[in-house]
Design an enzyme around this catalytic site. Structure first.
Site, PDB file in Angstrom:
ATOM      1  N   ARG A  76      -9.434  -0.116   7.487  1.00  0.00           N
ATOM      2  CA  ARG A  76     -10.371   0.815   6.840  1.00  0.00           C
ATOM      3  C   ARG A  76     -10.762   1.954   7.774  1.00  0.00           C
ATOM      4  NH1 ARG A  76     -14.375  -0.982   2.082  1.00  0.00           N
ATOM      5  NH2 ARG A  76     -14.854   1.101   1.330  1.00  0.00           N
ATOM      6  N   CYS A  77      -9.749   2.512   8.412  1.00  0.00           N
ATOM      7  CA  CYS A  77      -9.961   3.735   9.189  1.00  0.00           C
ATOM      8  C   CYS A  77      -8.632   4.456   9.267  1.00  0.00           C
ATOM      9  CB  CYS A  77     -10.497   3.445  10.591  1.00  0.00           C
ATOM     10  SG  CYS A  77      -9.247   2.933  11.783  1.00  0.00           S
ATOM     11  N   GLN A 134       0.825  -1.213   0.000  1.00  0.00           N
ATOM     12  CA  GLN A 134       0.000   0.000   0.000  1.00  0.00           C
ATOM     13  C   GLN A 134       0.859   1.264   0.000  1.00  0.00           C
ATOM     14  OE1 GLN A 134      -3.286  -1.938   2.929  1.00  0.00           O
ATOM     15  NE2 GLN A 134      -3.588   0.219   2.531  1.00  0.00           N
ATOM     16  N   GLU A 190     -12.945   5.503   4.262  1.00  0.00           N
ATOM     17  CA  GLU A 190     -12.948   4.877   5.583  1.00  0.00           C
ATOM     18  C   GLU A 190     -14.240   5.123   6.351  1.00  0.00           C
ATOM     19  OE1 GLU A 190     -10.329   3.268   5.669  1.00  0.00           O
ATOM     20  OE2 GLU A 190      -8.648   4.376   4.826  1.00  0.00           O
TER      21      GLU A 190
END
Length: 807
Positions: free
Chosen positions: A385-386, A238, A761
Site C-alpha cells: 500500500r505504497c 494486480q 496509498e
C-alpha cells in the site's frame, strides 16, 4: 427545437453523478449479497487441485525427493519437482527485479516455506494429504537472517547459482550475498555540507519486515485447451497483462493464445503484483494433464512464502543551522531482499522511489545509497500500500525530523514549518531528482495544527509529565506529527518500466446508440471502487450519467493493454486515460452536433451533458441524442459510431501529500496504548468521490496502525517464521481500530487531465510515522530518541523499563 421540460444546469450536473459526487459504490450490491466471483469460486469441468510440499528449513540441501507414497494415494494424478520442470526450462523463472527465482527447489532450499514439490490430485484434501507423504531428504546448512551478517566475509554462500558473478542486473556485486548498490544524489556535496554543519543528527532507523496479508490469499486456475492451443488463467493478479506477457515468455505459448482473467480480488496491497511458483506450476500441470488445475494457498503459506514488505535498515544523517534550517541529508540503506530479488519495482529503480526521502522539505543537497542483500528469508519487497518504497522513505525522513528536533531543542511542528517547500517554489525539483508538481504545505499544516488544538495539547502534555513525576498518573501523552509527500502514478515510460514494458495505461470507450456506455481499462480493482469512480470521471467528460456507464477490467481478451493496479497509479494514469478517451469522444460528438444543428462546430460550447449553440442556449443536442445519431444518421466526413481508445503516458508522476496528527496515551506499567485522537488531512488534488476517499483513508490508516503498533514477520536465529498465523500476526478488528477524523485541502496537479493525484496509498505512507512518532514523543521528555517498530505492548513496556519509569 428540443421538446423537453426545462431542467436547470445544476440539476443536470447533479444527475450525472460526476466528479465530486459521493456516489455509492456500485460494486457493493453484489458483494453484500454474497455474489462476488473470486478465484476459489471458479469451478471448471474435470478440475484438479494442486498443493505444495514446502521446506521446513530455511537453508538446506535437497538430497532426494521420494514421490512414491504420494503417487500411490488414490486420486493423485502427478507430483512435480524441479527435475520435471528442468526439461521445459521452467524450474527457474525471471523476477520483476531482473533476478531469477526457483519455481521448485533446485538442489537446495533458501527459506522456510520454499516450494519443493507440487502435488496434483482430483480433490484438494487428497492433494494436501499427498503432500504430507512426499519424503524429502534434507541436509541442513548454516542460516543467515541478518543482512549485516550476510555481508561478512565468512557468511555462507546462499545463491550458489550466482557464485563467482561480480555483477548483476543493477551493477556491481561486492560480496556473494550482495545484490546491488544503488545511489542517487550528490555524495561529495552532501558529505561536505554535513561535515561543516552547525548541527548534525544521526540515527539508525529500522522499518521492520511486515506483510500485506490481504483477506483473500493468492491463487489461480489454469486451463489449457489442447484442441485450440489456448491457455486461460484465472488468478489474483494486480497486473493481468503483465502476467500474460510473463506466461508467454515462460511457456513459449504465443501471447494471443493466452487469456488472463482477474475476477473479483479480495485485497491486494502489492501482494498480488508478482508471479508466484503456484501460478507456474498450475499452468504446467494443466498442460501436462490436459485438465484445469486450481491452486489456492492457505494463510500460513501466504504469510511465510508470498512477498513480504519493508525490512529496511536506514542509517541517516541530517544537518542544519542552529536556527533549524536543514542543510543536508544522507542515508545508507541495508535492504534485506530475502532469498531472491523479487521486488516489483520499476527496472531503473531497484530501491523503488526511496529517493523521495527528502519528503516535504526544501533540502539543498542529499545523497542515498541502498545495498540489496540476500538472506534466508522469503523473497519479495512489495510496495505494501505504497508506491515502491515510498513508505520507508516517508518513515525515514519523518523520524529524522523528530531526531533533529531533539538535537536542536526545537518544537517538531515549528521545525517542519521552517523547512517546508513553499507554495511559490512549485514545480519543485528535489535534490534527488524528482519534480514535485504542486503543493501548499503550510496551509495544510496550519489547518491540521489548528484542528487538533496543538498548543493546548502541548500544554496538557507538559502538565501530564509533571503529574507523572509527582506520582499522580501512570499514563503519558504522545503527539505524533507527520507531514508526508508521496510520489505516485508510475509512470512516465521515459523512466518507468517493468521487464521492459513501459508503465502507461489505457482506456477504451464504446457508447451505445441509446446513450449508455462501456469503458474497459488496463487496471484491476481490488477494492478501490474503480467501477464507481472511473464512471464518474467519464460522466463529467462525456455527459452521460455515471449510472449508464459500465466499467470493465481484468480480462486480457477484452481490456486494452495496461500495467495494472498498484502504487496508487489507477487514478493518476488509468483515470487520466479515461479522461483523455472521453475527450476524444466529445470531440467527435461536437462535429456530429454541429451537423445536426446546422452550425460550424466552433459555434458550439460544451455545457454539462450537451453541446449548445453560442448565444442561443435553446438550441442544443444532448450526448444521448448525439449517440443515437452517430449510429443512425449518415454524417458527411464522420465515421459511424462513437468509440475511442486512449493510451496515456503521463508526463510526470503526481505528488499527493498530507498532514497527520496522532494523540496517544501510553501506560508505562503495561505498555498499553489508547488512540485518543487521529486527524488525517489529505491533499490528493481534484477529489473524484469524497466518500470513497474517506473509505480509502480509513482503510489505509488501519493498516498503518497495525504496522506501527504490532504487525511483524519475525524470524528466529535458524530462520523459522515466528508469526506465521493470525494468532501471532496482528490484524486489527473493529475493537482495536481507532476513530479517525478526516479532512482535506485541494491542490490540483497541473499536468493531470482532471488534476487528480491519487490517495489510496497515502494513509499508509503518512499513518505509520504518525503512530510511531506519538510513541516516541510520549517518552521524549525522559530521554528517548529512537526505538524500533513495531510498538507493541511488550516493546513499549521495555522502553519504559529502560528509562526507569515502570517500577
Amino acid at each position: 427545437m428540443n421538446e423537453m421540460a426545462p431542467i436547470s444546469r445544476e440539476e443536470r450536473a447533479q444527475n450525472l453523478k460526476g466528479l465530486g459526487c459521493s456516489r455509492k459504490r456500485v460494486e457493493d450490491v453484489r458483494f453484500t449479497q454474497g455474489k462476488g466471483n473470486y478465484v476459489d469460486d471458479i469451478k471448471l469441468p474435470g478440475m484438479l487441485y494442486g498443493d505444495f510440499v514446502r521446506s521446513p528449513y530455511a537453508h538446506a540441501r535437497v538430497k532426494s525427493v521420494d514421490k512414491s507414497a504420494a503417487l500411490a494415494l488414490p486420486g493423485v494424478v502427478a507430483v512435480l519437482t524441479a527435475e520435471d520442470l528442468a526439461p521445459l526450462n521452467l524450474h527457474w523463472m525471471p523476477t520483476l527485479a531482473g533476478d531469477k527465482q526457483m519455481v521448485l527447489a533446485d538442489g537446495k532450499v533458501l527459506f522456510q516455506g520454499q516450494e519443493v514439490a507440487f502435488v496434483v490430485a482430483n480433490d484438494r484434501y487428497v492433494a494436501a494429504d499427498a503432500a504430507e507423504l512426499v519424503v524429502v531428504d534434507y541436509e541442513e546448512l548454516p542460516v543467515v537472517t541478518d543482512p549485516f551478517k550476510a555481508l561478512e566475509p565468512g557468511a555462507p554462500v546462499l545463491r550458489e547459482d550466482l557464485e563467482g558473478q561480480t555483477s548483476g542486473a543493477h551493477g556491481e556485486r561486492r560480496h556473494h550475498n550482495h545484490i546491488f548498490l544503488w545511489e542517487a544524489g550528490d555524495r561529495q556535496a552532501t558529505e561536505e555540507v554535513i561535515a561543516s554543519a552547525e548541527v548534525v543528527a544521526e540515527e539508525m532507523i529500522y522499518y521492520h519486515r511486515t506483510h500485506p496479508c490481504p483477506l483473500e490469499t493468492c491463487g489461480c486456475v489454469a486451463s489449457m485447451d489442447a484442441v485450440n492451443g489456448k491457455l486461460t488463467v484465472y488468478g489474483t493478479f494486480q497486473a493481468p497483462h503483465v502476467v500474460r506477457t510473463v506466461a508467454s515468455l515462460l511457456s513459449g505459448i504465443e501471447e494471443h493464445k493466452i487469456r488472463v482473467v482477474s475476477p473479483d480480488i479480495g485485497g491486494g496491497f502489492g501482494n498480488k503484483v508478482g508471479v508466484y511458483p503456484g501460478y507456474v506450476c498450475s499452468i504446467v500441470a494443466s498442460i501436462v494433464t490436459g485438465k484445469p488445475v486450481k491452486w489456492i494457498e492457505d494463510r500460513m503459506e501466504n504469510l511465510t512464502a508470498t512477498a513480504f514488505a519493508r525490512d529496511y535498515w536506514m542509517k541517516g544523517r541530517i544537518s542544519a543551522t542552529k536556527e533549524g534550517r536543514i542543510t543536508g541529508l544522507a542515508c545508507h540503506v541495508t535492504a534485506d531482499h530475502g532469498a531472491f530479488d523479487a521486488c516489483a519495482d520499476p527496472t531503473k529503480f531497484p530501491a523503488g522511489f526511496f529517493h523521495i526521502m527528502t519528503g516535504s522539505y526544501d533540502i539543498p543537497v542529499a545523497h542515498v545509497g541502498v545495498d540489496g542483500v540476500y538472506t534466508n528469508k522469503a523473497p519479495g519487497g512489495v510496495a505494501y500500500r505504497c508506491s515502491f518504497r515510498v513508505t520507508e522513505a516517508a518513515y525515514f525522513i519523518e523520524r529524522m525530523i523528530e531526531v533533529l528536533a531533539i538535537e536542536l531543542g526545537m518544537d517538531a511542528a515549528e521545525l517542519r514549518a521552517k523547512n517546508f517547500i513553499r507554495k511559490e517554489q512549485f514545480p519543485y525539483m528535489s535534490a534527488l531528482g524528482w519534480e514535485y508538481d504542486s503543493g501548499d504545505y503550510h496551509t495544510a499544516w496550519n489547518k491540521a495544527l489548528a484542528a487538533i488544538g496543538y498548543e493546548d495539547l502541548r500544554r496538557e502534555q507538559a502538565e501530564r509529565v509533571e503529574a507523572f513525576r509527582r506520582g499522580e498518573t501512570r499514563k503519558l501523552i504522545g503527539i505524533g506529527l507527520t507531514h508526508f509527500t508521496e510520489i505516485v502514478g508510475a509512470g512516465p515510460v521515459k523512466n518507468c518500466d517493468i521487464l521492459g514494458m513501459g508503465m502507461f495505461d489505457s482506456c477504451e470507450i464504446r457508447i451505445h446508440p441509446t446513450g449508455s456506455a462501456v469503458a474497459r481499462l488496463g487496471t484491476i480493482s481490488q477494492g478501490q471502487g474503480h467501477a464507481t469512480t472511473f464512471a464518474q470521471i467519464l460522466a463529467s467528460e462525456i455527459g452521460l450519467s455515471a449510472d449508464s456507464i459500465t466499467i470493465e477490467e481484468g480480462d486480457t481478451d477484452t481490456a486494452p493493454y495496461g500495467l495494472g493496479t498498484y502504487g496508487s497509479r489507477s487514478t493518476p494514469v488509468a483515470g487520466a486515460a479515461a479522461a483523455m478517451a472521453g475527450r476524444k469522444i466529445r470531440a467527435k460528438a461536437q462535429m456530429i452536433a454541429a451537423y445536426l444543428l446546422e452550425v460550424h462546430d466552433g459555434d458550439l460550447v460544451w455545457d454539462v451533458d450537451r453541446f449548445v449553440v453560442k448565444g442561443a442556449p435553446e438550441r442544443f443536442k444532448t450526448m444521448k441524442e448525439i449517440a443515437y445519431a452517430s449510429y443512425n444518421q449518415a454524417i458527411p466526413g464522420v465515421e459511424p459510431g462513437l468509440e475511442a481508445v486512449s493510451y496515456y503516458d503521463p508526463p510526470n508522476m503526481t505528488y499527493p501529500f498530507g498532514a497527520y496528527v496522532c494523540v496517544m496515551e501510553l501506560d508505562v506499567d503495561t505498555g498499553g496504548h489508547e488512540i485518543r485522537q487521529f486527524y488525517a488531512l489529505d491533499d490528493c488534488g481534484t477529489r473524484i468521490n469524497p466518500m470513497i476517499i474517506e473509505g480509502q483513508v480509513h482503510g489505509g490508516l488501519t493498516e498503518a496502525y497495525a504496522i506501527a503498533m504490532a504487525q511483524e514477520i519475525a524470524y528466529d536465529e535458524i530462520g523459522n517464521v515466528k508469526t506465521a498465523t493470525l494468532m501471532d500476526f496482528f490484524l486489527p478488528t473493529s475493537f482495536e481500530t481507532p476513530h479517525y477524523t478526516t479532512d482535506f485541502t485541494e491542490t490540483p496537479s497541473p499536468h493531470h487531465p482532471i488534476g487528480a493525484k491519487g490517495v489510496g496509498e497515502s494513509p499508509n505512507v503518512g499513518g505509520v510515522p504518525a503512530f510511531s512518532n506519538a510513541v516516541h514523543d510520549a517518552f521524549r521528555p525522559f530521554g528517548l530518541r529512537q526505538a524500533h517498530m513495531p510498538h507493541d505492548h511488550w516493546r513499549v513496556w521495555k522502553i519504559a523499563r529502560d528509562l526507569g519509569l515502570n517500577g
